[in-house]
Design a protein around this motif. Structure first.
Motif, PDB file in Angstrom:
ATOM      1  N   GLN A  83       0.892  -1.270  -0.188  1.00  0.00           N
ATOM      2  CA  GLN A  83       0.265  -0.068  -0.019  1.00  0.00           C
ATOM      3  C   GLN A  83       0.995   1.135   0.016  1.00  0.00           C
ATOM      4  O   GLN A  83       0.450   2.365  -0.596  1.00  0.00           O
ATOM      5  CB  GLN A  83      -0.885  -0.002   1.090  1.00  0.00           C
ATOM      6  CG  GLN A  83      -1.909  -1.045   1.168  1.00  0.00           C
ATOM      7  CD  GLN A  83      -2.814  -1.091   0.155  1.00  0.00           C
ATOM      8  OE1 GLN A  83      -3.770  -0.379   0.016  1.00  0.00           O
ATOM      9  NE2 GLN A  83      -2.788  -2.294  -0.519  1.00  0.00           N
ATOM     10  N   VAL A  84       1.993   1.300   0.662  1.00  0.00           N
ATOM     11  CA  VAL A  84       2.776   2.484   0.653  1.00  0.00           C
ATOM     12  C   VAL A  84       4.335   2.098   0.238  1.00  0.00           C
ATOM     13  O   VAL A  84       4.992   2.969  -0.421  1.00  0.00           O
ATOM     14  CB  VAL A  84       2.820   3.202   2.228  1.00  0.00           C
ATOM     15  CG1 VAL A  84       1.360   3.860   2.389  1.00  0.00           C
ATOM     16  CG2 VAL A  84       2.749   2.223   3.379  1.00  0.00           C
ATOM     17  N   PHE A  85       4.912   0.962   0.827  1.00  0.00           N
ATOM     18  CA  PHE A  85       6.439   0.786   0.735  1.00  0.00           C
ATOM     19  C   PHE A  85       6.699   0.843  -1.055  1.00  0.00           C
ATOM     20  O   PHE A  85       6.355   0.253  -1.645  1.00  0.00           O
ATOM     21  CB  PHE A  85       6.760  -0.570   1.442  1.00  0.00           C
ATOM     22  CG  PHE A  85       8.235  -0.383   1.305  1.00  0.00           C
ATOM     23  CD1 PHE A  85       8.895   0.126   2.364  1.00  0.00           C
ATOM     24  CD2 PHE A  85       8.945  -1.041   0.232  1.00  0.00           C
ATOM     25  CE1 PHE A  85      10.500  -0.159   2.530  1.00  0.00           C
ATOM     26  CE2 PHE A  85      10.300  -1.425   0.456  1.00  0.00           C
ATOM     27  CZ  PHE A  85      11.145  -0.650   1.439  1.00  0.00           C
ATOM     28  N   GLU A  86       7.534   1.915  -1.053  1.00  0.00           N
ATOM     29  CA  GLU A  86       8.282   2.167  -2.509  1.00  0.00           C
ATOM     30  C   GLU A  86       7.170   2.486  -3.426  1.00  0.00           C
ATOM     31  O   GLU A  86       7.118   2.427  -4.504  1.00  0.00           O
ATOM     32  CB  GLU A  86       9.003   0.911  -2.958  1.00  0.00           C
ATOM     33  CG  GLU A  86      10.093   0.803  -2.347  1.00  0.00           C
ATOM     34  CD  GLU A  86      11.112  -0.399  -2.880  1.00  0.00           C
ATOM     35  OE1 GLU A  86      10.575  -1.260  -3.674  1.00  0.00           O
ATOM     36  OE2 GLU A  86      12.304  -0.509  -2.523  1.00  0.00           O
ATOM     37  N   ARG A  87       5.794   3.312  -2.901  1.00  0.00           N
ATOM     38  CA  ARG A  87       4.968   3.839  -3.590  1.00  0.00           C
ATOM     39  C   ARG A  87       4.602   5.142  -3.876  1.00  0.00           C
ATOM     40  O   ARG A  87       3.745   5.668  -3.959  1.00  0.00           O
ATOM     41  CB  ARG A  87       3.548   3.064  -3.433  1.00  0.00           C
ATOM     42  CG  ARG A  87       3.321   1.509  -3.537  1.00  0.00           C
ATOM     43  CD  ARG A  87       2.007   0.921  -3.566  1.00  0.00           C
ATOM     44  NE  ARG A  87       0.966   1.551  -4.512  1.00  0.00           N
ATOM     45  CZ  ARG A  87       0.071   2.441  -4.286  1.00  0.00           C
ATOM     46  NH1 ARG A  87      -0.106   2.982  -3.086  1.00  0.00           N
ATOM     47  NH2 ARG A  87      -0.486   2.874  -5.402  1.00  0.00           N
ATOM     48  N   ASP A  88       5.934   5.918  -3.327  1.00  0.00           N
ATOM     49  CA  ASP A  88       5.936   7.392  -3.023  1.00  0.00           C
ATOM     50  C   ASP A  88       5.372   8.121  -4.568  1.00  0.00           C
ATOM     51  O   ASP A  88       5.788   7.702  -5.607  1.00  0.00           O
ATOM     52  CB  ASP A  88       7.188   8.005  -2.616  1.00  0.00           C
ATOM     53  CG  ASP A  88       8.363   7.318  -3.324  1.00  0.00           C
ATOM     54  OD1 ASP A  88       8.343   6.100  -3.489  1.00  0.00           O
ATOM     55  OD2 ASP A  88       9.192   8.190  -3.984  1.00  0.00           O
ATOM     56  N   GLY A  89       4.429   8.896  -4.677  1.00  0.00           N
ATOM     57  CA  GLY A  89       4.095   9.566  -5.582  1.00  0.00           C
ATOM     58  C   GLY A  89       2.860   9.214  -6.238  1.00  0.00           C
ATOM     59  O   GLY A  89       2.135   9.837  -7.092  1.00  0.00           O
ATOM     60  N   GLN A  90       2.436   7.876  -5.646  1.00  0.00           N
ATOM     61  CA  GLN A  90       1.148   7.325  -6.284  1.00  0.00           C
ATOM     62  C   GLN A  90       0.028   7.601  -5.300  1.00  0.00           C
ATOM     63  O   GLN A  90       0.388   7.841  -4.129  1.00  0.00           O
ATOM     64  CB  GLN A  90       1.423   5.748  -6.207  1.00  0.00           C
ATOM     65  CG  GLN A  90       2.534   5.394  -7.465  1.00  0.00           C
ATOM     66  CD  GLN A  90       2.746   3.900  -7.553  1.00  0.00           C
ATOM     67  OE1 GLN A  90       1.881   3.105  -7.702  1.00  0.00           O
ATOM     68  NE2 GLN A  90       3.893   3.402  -7.301  1.00  0.00           N
ATOM     69  N   ALA A  91      -1.208   7.026  -5.763  1.00  0.00           N
ATOM     70  CA  ALA A  91      -2.270   7.595  -4.934  1.00  0.00           C
ATOM     71  C   ALA A  91      -2.325   6.440  -3.870  1.00  0.00           C
ATOM     72  O   ALA A  91      -2.207   5.198  -4.139  1.00  0.00           O
ATOM     73  CB  ALA A  91      -3.517   7.353  -5.956  1.00  0.00           C
ATOM     74  N   ARG A  93      -7.062   8.157  -1.627  1.00  0.00           N
ATOM     75  CA  ARG A  93      -6.681   8.668  -2.731  1.00  0.00           C
ATOM     76  C   ARG A  93      -5.753   9.775  -2.622  1.00  0.00           C
ATOM     77  O   ARG A  93      -5.630  10.604  -3.730  1.00  0.00           O
ATOM     78  CB  ARG A  93      -7.913   9.049  -3.684  1.00  0.00           C
ATOM     79  CG  ARG A  93      -8.940   7.951  -3.886  1.00  0.00           C
ATOM     80  CD  ARG A  93      -8.362   6.829  -4.544  1.00  0.00           C
ATOM     81  NE  ARG A  93      -7.787   6.768  -5.762  1.00  0.00           N
ATOM     82  CZ  ARG A  93      -7.027   6.057  -6.325  1.00  0.00           C
ATOM     83  NH1 ARG A  93      -6.743   4.735  -5.602  1.00  0.00           N
ATOM     84  NH2 ARG A  93      -6.592   6.237  -7.615  1.00  0.00           N
ATOM     85  N   GLY A  94      -5.245  10.007  -1.395  1.00  0.00           N
ATOM     86  CA  GLY A  94      -4.270  11.085  -1.182  1.00  0.00           C
ATOM     87  C   GLY A  94      -3.193  10.520  -1.863  1.00  0.00           C
ATOM     88  O   GLY A  94      -3.129   9.355  -2.622  1.00  0.00           O
ATOM     89  N   VAL A  95      -1.886  11.184  -1.736  1.00  0.00           N
ATOM     90  CA  VAL A  95      -0.502  10.841  -2.303  1.00  0.00           C
ATOM     91  C   VAL A  95       0.254  10.295  -1.468  1.00  0.00           C
ATOM     92  O   VAL A  95       0.552  10.844  -0.229  1.00  0.00           O
ATOM     93  CB  VAL A  95       0.266  12.069  -3.023  1.00  0.00           C
ATOM     94  CG1 VAL A  95       1.586  11.685  -3.606  1.00  0.00           C
ATOM     95  CG2 VAL A  95      -0.858  12.757  -3.995  1.00  0.00           C
ATOM     96  N   VAL A  96       0.911   9.095  -1.743  1.00  0.00           N
ATOM     97  CA  VAL A  96       1.920   8.462  -0.812  1.00  0.00           C
ATOM     98  C   VAL A  96       3.000   9.186  -0.693  1.00  0.00           C
ATOM     99  O   VAL A  96       3.694   9.408  -1.758  1.00  0.00           O
ATOM    100  CB  VAL A  96       1.982   6.875  -1.245  1.00  0.00           C
ATOM    101  CG1 VAL A  96       3.089   6.190  -0.354  1.00  0.00           C
ATOM    102  CG2 VAL A  96       0.723   6.097  -1.018  1.00  0.00           C
ATOM    103  N   SER A  97       3.813   9.465   0.503  1.00  0.00           N
ATOM    104  CA  SER A  97       4.866  10.313   0.530  1.00  0.00           C
ATOM    105  C   SER A  97       6.146   9.303   1.246  1.00  0.00           C
ATOM    106  O   SER A  97       5.909   8.335   1.832  1.00  0.00           O
ATOM    107  CB  SER A  97       4.692  11.309   1.643  1.00  0.00           C
ATOM    108  OG  SER A  97       3.580  12.273   1.649  1.00  0.00           O
ATOM    109  N   LYS A  98       7.200   9.895   0.689  1.00  0.00           N
ATOM    110  CA  LYS A  98       8.523   9.336   1.402  1.00  0.00           C
ATOM    111  C   LYS A  98       9.116  10.229   2.003  1.00  0.00           C
ATOM    112  O   LYS A  98       9.584  11.389   1.337  1.00  0.00           O
ATOM    113  CB  LYS A  98       9.262   8.911  -0.029  1.00  0.00           C
ATOM    114  CG  LYS A  98      10.673   8.430   0.353  1.00  0.00           C
ATOM    115  CD  LYS A  98      11.484   7.911  -1.055  1.00  0.00           C
ATOM    116  CE  LYS A  98      12.990   7.406  -0.868  1.00  0.00           C
ATOM    117  NZ  LYS A  98      13.631   7.284  -2.020  1.00  0.00           N
TER     118      LYS A  98
END
Length: 279
Positions: free
Chosen positions: A245-253, A258-263
């Motif tokens: 859901q989030v790991f290495e998915r930065d910039g994706q929804a 539907r927010g943006v995943v952050s790194k």
């Protein structure tokens, strides 16, 4: 690094594939794999002729219980792979050890990272050889734990950030950065939340996320991250990678809000999260 679901996947495969098999010969063509042994001969002598009764897991260690009373321990959580091969298969140049069985077939240990280790010790001295096992926390893939017991334990760590708590193997065994970030997203909690701030409802949600995330990861045979380090006994990547859901998915929804995943950087570590729905 391989975390608990990846090591558990390999354990299950090993137990099925080599449990009950007798080791005929052992070859150690590589170097650096067996630093605890004075030489290769000492290592191979302890294994040749021994039968693997079963394969268990202790934290992130693979432990083959031998009929000699010894334990054959493999540590590949920081790098390295274990492969099941036919004797006729070409030998990869990264091969560090080859176990050939009397019934045919081989088990090969591969490593390009320099991090893998293997050793043989009496089974009842395993905790002396690896002292960290004495203080290991909950292993939720090994034995069930109630949310109340879990909650009582984590509340001893008031003042600790949730992500740091997850990475502390004296609290919960076998979790690294991938599953820490996924657990926190599943629970809807920020990595930098203080344990002492959690409500009873949040503790229950956090507990459920720990259990369900680790079990789902193991059920789908783990995760292979961008470093490509993890593969199962057949050389296949982890099947749970597409479910991250989030790991290495930065910039994706974010697939939940539907927010943006952050790194982001927290405590000098890279963390993946959704700042919109993790509170």
């Amino acid at each position: 690094m391989a975390e608990q679901p990846e090591i558990e996947t390999i354990r299950r495969d090993l137990d099925r594939e080599v449990g009950g098999k007798r080791i005929k010969t052992v070859d150690v063509p590589g170097s650096g794999l067996i630093p605890r042994h004075t030489n290769k001969k000492q290592f191979t002598t302890l294994l040749e002729g021994a039968k693997i009764n079963s394969v268990i897991r202790r934290d992130l260690l693979l432990v083959a219980k031998l009929d000699t009373g010894d334990a054959f321990v493999i540590d590949i959580h920081d790098g390295g792979q274990v492969r099941r091969n036919a004797t006729k298969d070409p030998v990869d140049k990264a091969t560090k050890a080859v176990l050939t069985f009397t019934q045919g077939g081989q088990l090969r240990l591969l490593d390009t990272s320099g991090s893998a280790e293997a050793f043989v010790v009496p089974f009842d001295e395993l905790s002396s050889a690896v002292p960290e096992l004495e203080t290991l926390g909950f292993d939720v893939l090994d034995e069930p734990v109630s949310w109340t017991t879990f909650g009582e334990r984590i509340l001893r760590y008031r003042g600790t950030k949730l992500r740091n708590l997850l990475l502390d193997r004296t609290v919960v065994a076998g979790i690294g950065p991938v599953y820490a970030d996924e657990i926190l997203h599943a629970s809807g909690l920020r990595p930098d939340r203080d344990v002492g701030e959690l409500s009873t409802q949040e503790i229950r949600r956090f507990f459920r996320a720990v259990v369900e995330t680790l079990h789902e990861g193991a059920k789908h045979r783990g995760v292979t991250t961008s470093d490509g380090q993890y593969a199962d006994l057949a050389g296949n990547p982890g099947g749970w990678t597409p479910q991250l859901q989030v790991f290495e998915r930065d910039g994706q929804a974010c697939q939940r809000c539907r927010g943006v995943v952050s790194k982001v950087r927290m405590g000098n570590k890279t963390v993946y999260m959704c700042e919109s729905c993790q509170v």
